[in-house]
Design a protein around this motif. Structure first.
Motif, PDB file in Angstrom:
ATOM      1  N   LYS A  21       1.104  -1.062   0.372  1.00 16.69           N
ATOM      2  CA  LYS A  21       0.255  -0.332  -0.307  1.00 16.69           C
ATOM      3  C   LYS A  21       1.025   1.613  -0.275  1.00 16.69           C
ATOM      4  O   LYS A  21       0.647   1.768  -0.647  1.00 16.69           O
ATOM      5  N   SER A  22       1.618   1.325   0.491  1.00 14.70           N
ATOM      6  CA  SER A  22       2.533   2.416   1.058  1.00 14.70           C
ATOM      7  C   SER A  22       2.967   2.327  -0.448  1.00 14.70           C
ATOM      8  O   SER A  22       3.496   4.190  -0.620  1.00 14.70           O
ATOM      9  N   ARG A  26       2.611   5.957  -3.267  1.00 16.22           N
ATOM     10  CA  ARG A  26       4.038   6.935  -3.640  1.00 16.22           C
ATOM     11  C   ARG A  26       3.953   6.863  -5.138  1.00 16.22           C
ATOM     12  O   ARG A  26       4.816   7.612  -5.968  1.00 16.22           O
ATOM     13  N   THR A  95      -2.149   7.800   4.657  1.00 11.49           N
ATOM     14  CA  THR A  95      -1.479   7.851   3.847  1.00 11.49           C
ATOM     15  C   THR A  95      -1.450   9.361   3.332  1.00 11.49           C
ATOM     16  O   THR A  95      -0.684  10.027   2.548  1.00 11.49           O
ATOM     17  N   ARG A  98      -2.154  13.017   3.996  1.00 13.19           N
ATOM     18  CA  ARG A  98      -0.970  13.895   4.457  1.00 13.19           C
ATOM     19  C   ARG A  98       0.634  13.892   3.347  1.00 13.19           C
ATOM     20  O   ARG A  98       0.237  14.776   3.190  1.00 13.19           O
ATOM     21  N   ARG A 126       0.876  17.662  12.505  1.00 12.88           N
ATOM     22  CA  ARG A 126       1.753  17.076  12.511  1.00 12.88           C
ATOM     23  C   ARG A 126       3.038  17.360  11.210  1.00 12.88           C
ATOM     24  O   ARG A 126       3.037  17.371  11.078  1.00 12.88           O
ATOM     25  N   ALA A 165       7.636   9.740  15.490  1.00 15.30           N
ATOM     26  CA  ALA A 165       8.074   9.123  14.246  1.00 15.30           C
ATOM     27  C   ALA A 165       7.245   8.809  13.274  1.00 15.30           C
ATOM     28  O   ALA A 165       6.342   8.230  13.524  1.00 15.30           O
ATOM     29  N   SER A 166       6.898   9.226  12.112  1.00 16.18           N
ATOM     30  CA  SER A 166       5.724   8.819  11.431  1.00 16.18           C
ATOM     31  C   SER A 166       6.208   9.016   9.717  1.00 16.18           C
ATOM     32  O   SER A 166       7.021  10.857   9.263  1.00 16.18           O
ATOM     33  N   ALA A 167       6.207   8.302   8.942  1.00 11.12           N
ATOM     34  CA  ALA A 167       6.867   8.084   7.859  1.00 11.12           C
ATOM     35  C   ALA A 167       6.074   8.773   6.189  1.00 11.12           C
ATOM     36  O   ALA A 167       6.365   9.550   5.487  1.00 11.12           O
ATOM     37  N   GLN A 168       4.862   9.373   7.066  1.00  7.15           N
ATOM     38  CA  GLN A 168       3.722  10.131   6.564  1.00  7.15           C
ATOM     39  C   GLN A 168       4.095  11.468   6.318  1.00  7.15           C
ATOM     40  O   GLN A 168       4.083  12.070   5.689  1.00  7.15           O
ATOM     41  N   ARG A 193       9.965   3.892   7.870  1.00  8.64           N
ATOM     42  CA  ARG A 193      10.332   2.839   6.267  1.00  8.64           C
ATOM     43  C   ARG A 193      10.599   4.367   5.093  1.00  8.64           C
ATOM     44  O   ARG A 193      10.348   5.786   4.822  1.00  8.64           O
ATOM     45  N   ILE A 313       5.286  -0.752  12.998  1.00  8.93           N
ATOM     46  CA  ILE A 313       3.649  -0.416  13.230  1.00  8.93           C
ATOM     47  C   ILE A 313       2.650  -0.152  12.875  1.00  8.93           C
ATOM     48  O   ILE A 313       2.007  -0.503  13.624  1.00  8.93           O
ATOM     49  N   ASP A 314       2.266  -1.139  11.738  1.00 10.96           N
ATOM     50  CA  ASP A 314       0.833  -1.451  10.863  1.00 10.96           C
ATOM     51  C   ASP A 314       0.645  -2.963  12.128  1.00 10.96           C
ATOM     52  O   ASP A 314      -0.908  -3.278  11.787  1.00 10.96           O
ATOM     53  N   LYS A 341      -4.528   5.825  14.915  1.00 10.49           N
ATOM     54  CA  LYS A 341      -4.392   4.896  13.346  1.00 10.49           C
ATOM     55  C   LYS A 341      -6.558   5.256  13.164  1.00 10.49           C
ATOM     56  O   LYS A 341      -6.367   5.924  13.142  1.00 10.49           O
TER      57      LYS A 341
END
Ligand code: S3P
Length: 436
Positions: A21-22, A26, A95, A98, A126, A165-168, A193, A313-314, A341
């Motif tokens: 999904k991520s 992208r 995702t 953001r 954030r 800590a957020s990859a988004q 990630r 995290i997921d 979440k």
């Protein structure tokens, strides 16, 4: 929609799961702002990524679909988006919201990002704060969606130390950084990630990573690139845990993304005693992949290292299920992010597991789960895909049927979940409220 899971001995099998999904989000976004045509294969046609696809079309990007997982994106270049006719609906996807906030904050036009009920409750300050520091103009409803972005702002490069800590959020800043004049950089309190960084580099953009600081110089051109999306480890995790907690079962999941910023779930389960092997490791473009071979194992409770949280995290809903089935207690610390979440995942897992006879204690950012035997019953997934799927795995080894309410959101990330679980021998029926 609801699930009814009838406990059953699994048969195991050799399976595949849909695309990551991520990486799918992208791939669509980055190929859209590239110069030229890119092909994406293995795309996840789940609702979250389909929101991203629809939004990019609304921004004037031509995207042809050869099949639901093979797309051709006709990139419009960094400055080629056109003003959308209306609000862009991000559905259930944090995702999408953001990352689009970053992508659209440097555009010449105004835009508005909306979401469903769950997304409309999720924190956006954030991402708003760092983007405003870059000169973006946007408003929200007390830090929640919808986000209104006002165009014609020339973004300035900043250095931003992420408080969470957020990859988004990291990705949103890097995407906005593409539109700034100069070098934008971020540091993160824990590694998250890094799909955005890898994909940008594979498209010819220079991303510098030194001592945990990730920097990007704006106005670089993205080169059109064909992308093959690996299978999603976060989806593979469901049949993987089902096999581990089953009896004498072996499951192989093919071609799964094993980027080290995503594999915390495997590390934690191995520490608990699980047999998980990575075979046929390879590279799929910028991302490492492997076949996962898992066998039924006896699990023991552990103290989960807080350093692994951002790398898994997921997968915490599943780790709660693993803990409930392990011998002894498992403690989780530093998992406060789970509360923001798609649902409050600590509360959702604690209440569901208690309903099934497991003792769970909660703190604001942690939980202790005492392993035991799972009874049947009826639990609510609170409309959260990963809660629904985690309990479906639990149901395969419960002592009586398990009803899981509000499972429609499973299609946001794992269309075909029920069929996949049935293919390894799980008995899951899709039911309506009356049948329950
Ligand atoms: C994601 C990052 C994580 C994760 C989400 C996908 C991404 O969220 O939970 O499912 O694709 O960047 P956070 O950035 O909020 O940790």
């Amino acid at each position: 929609m609801h699930y009814r899971v009838i406990p059953s001995a699994l048969t195991g099998g050799d399976i595949s799961v849909p695309g990551d999904k991520s990486i799918s989000h992208r791939a669509l976004m980055l190929t859209s702002i590239a110069d030229g045509r890119s092909k994406i294969s293995g795309f996840l046609a789940g609702e979250d990524c389909l929101c991203t696809l629809a939004a990019l079309r609304a921004l004037g990007v031509r995207i042809d679909t050869e099949s639901e997982s093979v797309l051709t994106v006709h990139g419009v270049g960094l400055h080629g988006f056109s003003e959308p006719a209306g609000p862009l609906d991000m559905g259930n996807s944090g995702t999408a919201m953001r990352l689009f906030a970053g992508l659209l904050s440097g555009q010449a036009f105004d835009s508005c990002l909306t979401g469903d009920e769950s997304l409309s409750r999720r924190p956006m300050n954030r991402v708003i704060e760092p983007l405003q520091a870059m000169g973006a103009k946007m408003t929200s409803e007390n830090g929640k969606p919808p986000l209104r972005l006002y165009g014609e702002q020339q973004l300035q490069p900043v250095h931003y130390a992420l408080p969470v800590a957020s990859a988004q959020v990291k990705s949103a800043i890097l995407l906005a950084g593409l539109f700034a004049d100069g070098r934008t950089s971020v540091t993160e309190p824990a590694v998250t990630r890094d799909h955005t960084e890898r994909m940008l580099e594979s498209m010819g953009v220079s991303v510098e990573v030194t001592d945990g600081c990730i920097g990007i110089v704006g106005q670089q051109t993205l080169r059109a690139t064909d992308i093959v999306v690996p299978a999603d480890l976060s989806s593979a995790a469901f049949p993987v845990l089902a096999a581990i907690v089953g009896q004498n079962v072996e499951v192989i999941v093919r071609g799964v993304g094993v980027n080290p910023t995503r594999t915390g779930f495997i590390d934690v389960l191995r520490q608990m005693g699980a047999s998980i092997e990575l075979e046929n490791t390879d590279l799929c473009g910028a991302e490492p992949i492997a076949d996962l071979r898992v066998r039924s194992s006896t699990l023991k409770g552990i103290d989960v290292d807080p350093d692994v949280v951002s790398l898994a995290i997921d997968e915490f809903p599943l780790l709660f299920v693993a803990a409930a089935l392990a011998k002894g207690s498992t403690s989780f610390r530093g998992i406060g992010e789970l509360r923001v979440k798609e649902s409050d995942r600590i509360a959702a897992m604690a209440s569901g597991l208690r309903t099934l006879g497991i003792e769970v204690s909660e703190t604001p950012d942690g939980a202790v789960v005492h392993g035991g035997k799972l009874a049947g019953g009826t639990i609510d997934s609170f409309g959260d895909h990963r809660i629904a799927m985690a309990f479906a795995v639990a149901g395969t080894v419960a002592s009586a049927p398990l009803n899981i309410l509000n499972t429609a959101a499973v299609t946001t990330s794992f269309p075909g979940f029920v069929g996949c679980m049935q293919s390894i021998g799980a008995r899951i029926e899709i039911a309506d409220a009356v049948a329950l």
